[in-house]
Design a protein around this motif. Structure first.
Motif, mmCIF file in Angstrom:
data_model
loop_
_atom_site.group_PDB
_atom_site.id
_atom_site.type_symbol
_atom_site.label_atom_id
_atom_site.label_comp_id
_atom_site.label_asym_id
_atom_site.label_seq_id
_atom_site.Cartn_x
_atom_site.Cartn_y
_atom_site.Cartn_z
ATOM 1 N N ALA A 52 -41.127 33.831 -14.128
ATOM 2 C CA ALA A 52 -40.017 33.600 -13.159
ATOM 3 C C ALA A 52 -40.282 32.570 -11.919
ATOM 4 O O ALA A 52 -39.464 32.263 -11.067
ATOM 5 N N ALA A 53 -41.594 32.399 -11.729
ATOM 6 C CA ALA A 53 -41.859 31.554 -10.711
ATOM 7 C C ALA A 53 -41.627 30.065 -10.827
ATOM 8 O O ALA A 53 -41.177 29.261 -10.021
ATOM 9 N N VAL A 54 -42.183 29.460 -12.052
ATOM 10 C CA VAL A 54 -41.874 28.204 -12.435
ATOM 11 C C VAL A 54 -41.380 28.079 -13.919
ATOM 12 O O VAL A 54 -41.650 28.844 -14.639
ATOM 13 N N THR A 55 -40.944 26.862 -14.237
ATOM 14 C CA THR A 55 -40.211 26.632 -15.774
ATOM 15 C C THR A 55 -41.446 26.523 -16.686
ATOM 16 O O THR A 55 -41.311 26.380 -18.074
ATOM 17 N N ASP A 56 -42.771 26.563 -16.498
ATOM 18 C CA ASP A 56 -43.948 25.977 -17.127
ATOM 19 C C ASP A 56 -43.948 26.978 -18.318
ATOM 20 O O ASP A 56 -44.079 26.445 -19.709
ATOM 21 N N ALA A 57 -43.844 28.486 -18.068
ATOM 22 C CA ALA A 57 -44.043 29.085 -19.493
ATOM 23 C C ALA A 57 -42.786 29.014 -20.395
ATOM 24 O O ALA A 57 -43.118 28.991 -21.578
ATOM 25 N N THR A 58 -41.751 28.764 -19.829
ATOM 26 C CA THR A 58 -40.414 28.310 -20.423
ATOM 27 C C THR A 58 -40.326 27.314 -21.428
ATOM 28 O O THR A 58 -40.291 27.218 -22.452
ATOM 29 N N ILE A 59 -41.224 26.124 -20.953
ATOM 30 C CA ILE A 59 -41.330 25.011 -21.531
ATOM 31 C C ILE A 59 -42.439 25.128 -22.524
ATOM 32 O O ILE A 59 -42.226 24.752 -23.662
ATOM 33 N N LEU A 60 -43.244 25.702 -22.110
ATOM 34 C CA LEU A 60 -44.449 26.123 -23.216
ATOM 35 C C LEU A 60 -43.990 26.982 -24.500
ATOM 36 O O LEU A 60 -44.559 26.823 -25.412
ATOM 37 N N SER A 61 -43.016 27.956 -24.207
ATOM 38 C CA SER A 61 -42.807 28.742 -25.211
ATOM 39 C C SER A 61 -41.907 27.670 -26.554
ATOM 40 O O SER A 61 -41.762 28.210 -27.671
ATOM 41 N N ALA A 62 -41.513 26.704 -26.361
ATOM 42 C CA ALA A 62 -40.811 25.867 -27.090
ATOM 43 C C ALA A 62 -42.121 25.196 -27.974
ATOM 44 O O ALA A 62 -41.653 24.319 -28.930
ATOM 45 N N TYR A 63 -43.043 25.034 -27.506
ATOM 46 C CA TYR A 63 -44.271 24.319 -28.578
ATOM 47 C C TYR A 63 -45.148 25.418 -29.086
ATOM 48 O O TYR A 63 -45.905 24.976 -30.028
ATOM 49 N N VAL A 64 -44.917 26.690 -29.049
ATOM 50 C CA VAL A 64 -45.897 27.524 -29.454
ATOM 51 C C VAL A 64 -45.219 28.397 -30.743
ATOM 52 O O VAL A 64 -44.049 28.599 -30.910
#
Length: 80
Positions: free
Chosen positions: A36-48
């Motif tokens: 919820a804080a930043v988009t980093d986790a969402t972006i990373l979920s596309a790579y893993v």
């Protein structure tokens, strides 16, 4: 430091790093900021291959957990 650190995750160098890590190690664990804080986790979920969503019992609101789950299930597609 780039103005938007999330831009690093869309770079060719980051994709190459992920590929090298996959080839070198059996398991790679990436700890990320709260979704919820930043988009980093969402972006990373596309790579893993898998994503673990951690929630705090009796504290995390259901709507926030649902939003996080939707973001993980429909991640932005990395360019390239």
């Amino acid at each position: 430091m780039p103005p938007n650190p999330a831009d690093l995750m869309h770079s060719d160098r980051f994709r190459a790093l992920i590929a090298e890590l996959r080839n070198t190690y059996d398991r790679v664990i990436i700890d990320s900021s709260p979704i919820a804080a930043v988009t980093d986790a969402t972006i990373l979920s596309a790579y893993v291959d898998a994503t673990m969503l951690v929630v705090r019992a009796f504290t995390t609101k259901k709507d926030m957990a649902r939003h996080a789950l939707r973001a993980i299930l429909d991640p932005p597609i990395p360019p390239g």
